[in-house]
Design a protein around this motif. Sequence first.
Motif, PDB file in Angstrom:
ATOM      1  N   LYS A  92     -11.663 -13.912   5.089  1.00 45.07           N
ATOM      2  CA  LYS A  92     -12.802 -13.132   4.605  1.00 45.07           C
ATOM      3  C   LYS A  92     -12.746 -11.648   4.955  1.00 45.07           C
ATOM      4  O   LYS A  92     -13.282 -10.820   4.216  1.00 45.07           O
ATOM      5  CB  LYS A  92     -14.100 -13.733   5.167  1.00 45.07           C
ATOM      6  CG  LYS A  92     -14.388 -15.126   4.655  1.00 45.07           C
ATOM      7  CD  LYS A  92     -15.676 -15.683   5.257  1.00 45.07           C
ATOM      8  CE  LYS A  92     -15.965 -17.074   4.717  1.00 45.07           C
ATOM      9  NZ  LYS A  92     -17.199 -17.664   5.304  1.00 45.07           N
ATOM     10  N   VAL A  93     -12.133 -11.303   6.094  1.00 41.29           N
ATOM     11  CA  VAL A  93     -12.162  -9.911   6.547  1.00 41.29           C
ATOM     12  C   VAL A  93     -10.792  -9.489   7.082  1.00 41.29           C
ATOM     13  O   VAL A  93      -9.961 -10.324   7.436  1.00 41.29           O
ATOM     14  CB  VAL A  93     -13.221  -9.692   7.662  1.00 41.29           C
ATOM     15  CG1 VAL A  93     -14.614 -10.009   7.163  1.00 41.29           C
ATOM     16  CG2 VAL A  93     -12.878 -10.515   8.897  1.00 41.29           C
ATOM     17  N   LYS A  94     -10.604  -8.180   7.154  1.00 45.57           N
ATOM     18  CA  LYS A  94      -9.439  -7.613   7.826  1.00 45.57           C
ATOM     19  C   LYS A  94      -9.808  -7.297   9.270  1.00 45.57           C
ATOM     20  O   LYS A  94     -10.982  -7.041   9.577  1.00 45.57           O
ATOM     21  CB  LYS A  94      -8.955  -6.360   7.100  1.00 45.57           C
ATOM     22  CG  LYS A  94      -8.377  -6.631   5.709  1.00 45.57           C
ATOM     23  CD  LYS A  94      -7.835  -5.375   5.070  1.00 45.57           C
ATOM     24  CE  LYS A  94      -7.289  -5.647   3.672  1.00 45.57           C
ATOM     25  NZ  LYS A  94      -6.086  -6.522   3.691  1.00 45.57           N
ATOM     26  N   ILE A  95      -8.806  -7.309  10.127  1.00 45.80           N
ATOM     27  CA  ILE A  95      -9.018  -7.139  11.561  1.00 45.80           C
ATOM     28  C   ILE A  95      -8.181  -5.975  12.079  1.00 45.80           C
ATOM     29  O   ILE A  95      -6.985  -5.867  11.775  1.00 45.80           O
ATOM     30  CB  ILE A  95      -8.616  -8.409  12.340  1.00 45.80           C
ATOM     31  CG1 ILE A  95      -9.408  -9.624  11.867  1.00 45.80           C
ATOM     32  CG2 ILE A  95      -8.758  -8.185  13.849  1.00 45.80           C
ATOM     33  CD1 ILE A  95     -10.891  -9.570  12.147  1.00 45.80           C
ATOM     34  N   GLN A 126       2.011 -12.268  11.637  1.00 47.80           N
ATOM     35  CA  GLN A 126       1.388 -11.573  10.511  1.00 47.80           C
ATOM     36  C   GLN A 126       0.709 -10.265  10.917  1.00 47.80           C
ATOM     37  O   GLN A 126       0.263  -9.498  10.062  1.00 47.80           O
ATOM     38  CB  GLN A 126       0.398 -12.486   9.793  1.00 47.80           C
ATOM     39  CG  GLN A 126      -0.889 -12.779  10.531  1.00 47.80           C
ATOM     40  CD  GLN A 126      -1.764 -13.769   9.778  1.00 47.80           C
ATOM     41  OE1 GLN A 126      -1.522 -14.974   9.771  1.00 47.80           O
ATOM     42  NE2 GLN A 126      -2.788 -13.254   9.110  1.00 47.80           N
ATOM     43  N   ALA A 127       0.656  -9.992  12.211  1.00 48.31           N
ATOM     44  CA  ALA A 127       0.072  -8.729  12.680  1.00 48.31           C
ATOM     45  C   ALA A 127       1.090  -7.602  12.550  1.00 48.31           C
ATOM     46  O   ALA A 127       2.287  -7.776  12.792  1.00 48.31           O
ATOM     47  CB  ALA A 127      -0.368  -8.869  14.133  1.00 48.31           C
ATOM     48  N   GLY A 141      -0.522  -3.520   3.699  1.00 49.10           N
ATOM     49  CA  GLY A 141      -0.780  -4.882   3.245  1.00 49.10           C
ATOM     50  C   GLY A 141      -1.172  -5.836   4.348  1.00 49.10           C
ATOM     51  O   GLY A 141      -1.170  -7.056   4.143  1.00 49.10           O
ATOM     52  N   ALA A 142      -1.546  -5.311   5.514  1.00 49.38           N
ATOM     53  CA  ALA A 142      -1.803  -6.168   6.672  1.00 49.38           C
ATOM     54  C   ALA A 142      -3.180  -6.817   6.623  1.00 49.38           C
ATOM     55  O   ALA A 142      -4.121  -6.283   6.033  1.00 49.38           O
ATOM     56  CB  ALA A 142      -1.659  -5.349   7.957  1.00 49.38           C
ATOM     57  N   THR A 143      -3.284  -7.966   7.261  1.00 53.67           N
ATOM     58  CA  THR A 143      -4.571  -8.600   7.516  1.00 53.67           C
ATOM     59  C   THR A 143      -5.026  -8.302   8.939  1.00 53.67           C
ATOM     60  O   THR A 143      -6.208  -8.087   9.197  1.00 53.67           O
ATOM     61  CB  THR A 143      -4.476 -10.127   7.323  1.00 53.67           C
ATOM     62  OG1 THR A 143      -4.020 -10.401   6.002  1.00 53.67           O
ATOM     63  CG2 THR A 143      -5.821 -10.788   7.542  1.00 53.67           C
ATOM     64  N   ILE A 144      -4.062  -8.299   9.873  1.00 54.86           N
ATOM     65  CA  ILE A 144      -4.326  -7.959  11.268  1.00 54.86           C
ATOM     66  C   ILE A 144      -3.506  -6.732  11.628  1.00 54.86           C
ATOM     67  O   ILE A 144      -2.290  -6.714  11.434  1.00 54.86           O
ATOM     68  CB  ILE A 144      -3.929  -9.098  12.230  1.00 54.86           C
ATOM     69  CG1 ILE A 144      -4.633 -10.400  11.864  1.00 54.86           C
ATOM     70  CG2 ILE A 144      -4.228  -8.712  13.675  1.00 54.86           C
ATOM     71  CD1 ILE A 144      -4.101 -11.606  12.626  1.00 54.86           C
ATOM     72  N   VAL A 145      -4.163  -5.701  12.127  1.00 56.44           N
ATOM     73  CA  VAL A 145      -3.467  -4.515  12.633  1.00 56.44           C
ATOM     74  C   VAL A 145      -3.625  -4.493  14.144  1.00 56.44           C
ATOM     75  O   VAL A 145      -4.750  -4.514  14.662  1.00 56.44           O
ATOM     76  CB  VAL A 145      -4.019  -3.212  12.026  1.00 56.44           C
ATOM     77  CG1 VAL A 145      -3.339  -1.996  12.663  1.00 56.44           C
ATOM     78  CG2 VAL A 145      -3.810  -3.202  10.516  1.00 56.44           C
ATOM     79  N   ILE A 328      -5.669   3.621   5.897  1.00 54.14           N
ATOM     80  CA  ILE A 328      -4.450   3.134   5.237  1.00 54.14           C
ATOM     81  C   ILE A 328      -4.707   1.784   4.588  1.00 54.14           C
ATOM     82  O   ILE A 328      -4.322   1.538   3.434  1.00 54.14           O
ATOM     83  CB  ILE A 328      -3.293   3.040   6.254  1.00 54.14           C
ATOM     84  CG1 ILE A 328      -2.912   4.426   6.779  1.00 54.14           C
ATOM     85  CG2 ILE A 328      -2.072   2.366   5.628  1.00 54.14           C
ATOM     86  CD1 ILE A 328      -1.929   4.414   7.943  1.00 54.14           C
ATOM     87  N   LEU A 329      -5.368   0.879   5.315  1.00 55.89           N
ATOM     88  CA  LEU A 329      -5.643  -0.470   4.803  1.00 55.89           C
ATOM     89  C   LEU A 329      -6.435  -0.448   3.499  1.00 55.89           C
ATOM     90  O   LEU A 329      -6.181  -1.240   2.592  1.00 55.89           O
ATOM     91  CB  LEU A 329      -6.437  -1.270   5.839  1.00 55.89           C
ATOM     92  CG  LEU A 329      -5.690  -1.947   6.983  1.00 55.89           C
ATOM     93  CD1 LEU A 329      -6.685  -2.554   7.963  1.00 55.89           C
ATOM     94  CD2 LEU A 329      -4.744  -3.012   6.454  1.00 55.89           C
TER      95      LEU A 329
END
Length: 345
Positions: A92-95, A126-127, A141-145, A328-329
Amino acid sequence: MIRVGIVGATGYGGCELIRFLLGHPQVKITWVSSRTYSDMEYSDVYRNYFQIVDQQCIDDHIEDYLEEVDLIFFATPQGVCAKTLTNSILEKVKIIDLSADYRLKDVNVYEQWYGIGHASPEYIDQAVYGLCELNRNEIKGATIVANPGCYTTCAITTIYPLVKAGLIDINSLIIDAKSGVSGAGRSAKIANLYCEVNENLKAYALASHRHTPEIEEQLGYACHQPITLTFSPHLVPMNRGILITAYASLNKGVTKQQVDEAYAMYQEETFVRVLKEGVLPETRNVRGSNYLDINYVLDARTNRIIMLGSLDNLVKGAAGQAIQNMNILFGYEESLGLLLAPAVL
């Protein structure tokens, strides 16, 4: 418009996130979370935000508030983000995590240096390591930074060009680092009391500081081989700021022109400033800003190079870089909301 939530909003890093996000034209701070100050108004914790941020701090059960946000910042100690993340949250969200939970790719190294078990190692791969100037294409294109630490951002950015260009003997690398007291966080510790810190300069965590493997890992990527270095941090009686002085032997035949050409990789960067010849970085010249200043001195007598870098540990070393990653995200100009000039006083 990016709707954001902030977990750990009442720490120094969380407070700086709010300060900058309030001036971001494409951000709405939907909620702020604090385990310690749950149900209190944010402006009762930080009275400088009176009539600016008067919303009530929510508890840390963020699953109840996911539908209200697009992005969650974790400005929390090590272990909190790793214990919290689930597949349903990441769907649901980016972190953007300001702790070290996802910075190191080897979970065994993380557990060894931080002394805790990793609660969600399945998400490490995936981070993306969020050092913007080096990894912005991967960040998109990240989900976790995994937002880098303050010492690490300063050290890696300062040294990286010379390691990448093969100009220094990586086995000779020594980093002397100094930090303001806010780098230790807001929680009460005897070692950080005024009477313990004032009029005092001390080394700490020698040969054991947690940022060491992070620096080694990232610089190792630059030269495609493992690096082992010496990192010596010191606590300085000032509120904020990082200054690193790094030393390395130059490889045979390296010239000043080659060093300048290596640092030219930052020529188009907004927030990394390679200073004029003879002008050395100082903490006061980056205070309260997202800028990182770099310069170097060649020591012909010893055939060594002395590399210096300085940043504000709460901004480019934490909250500012996190916002840079957010931009950036979500496809905004990287500097949006961050072009605040350093404070003179």
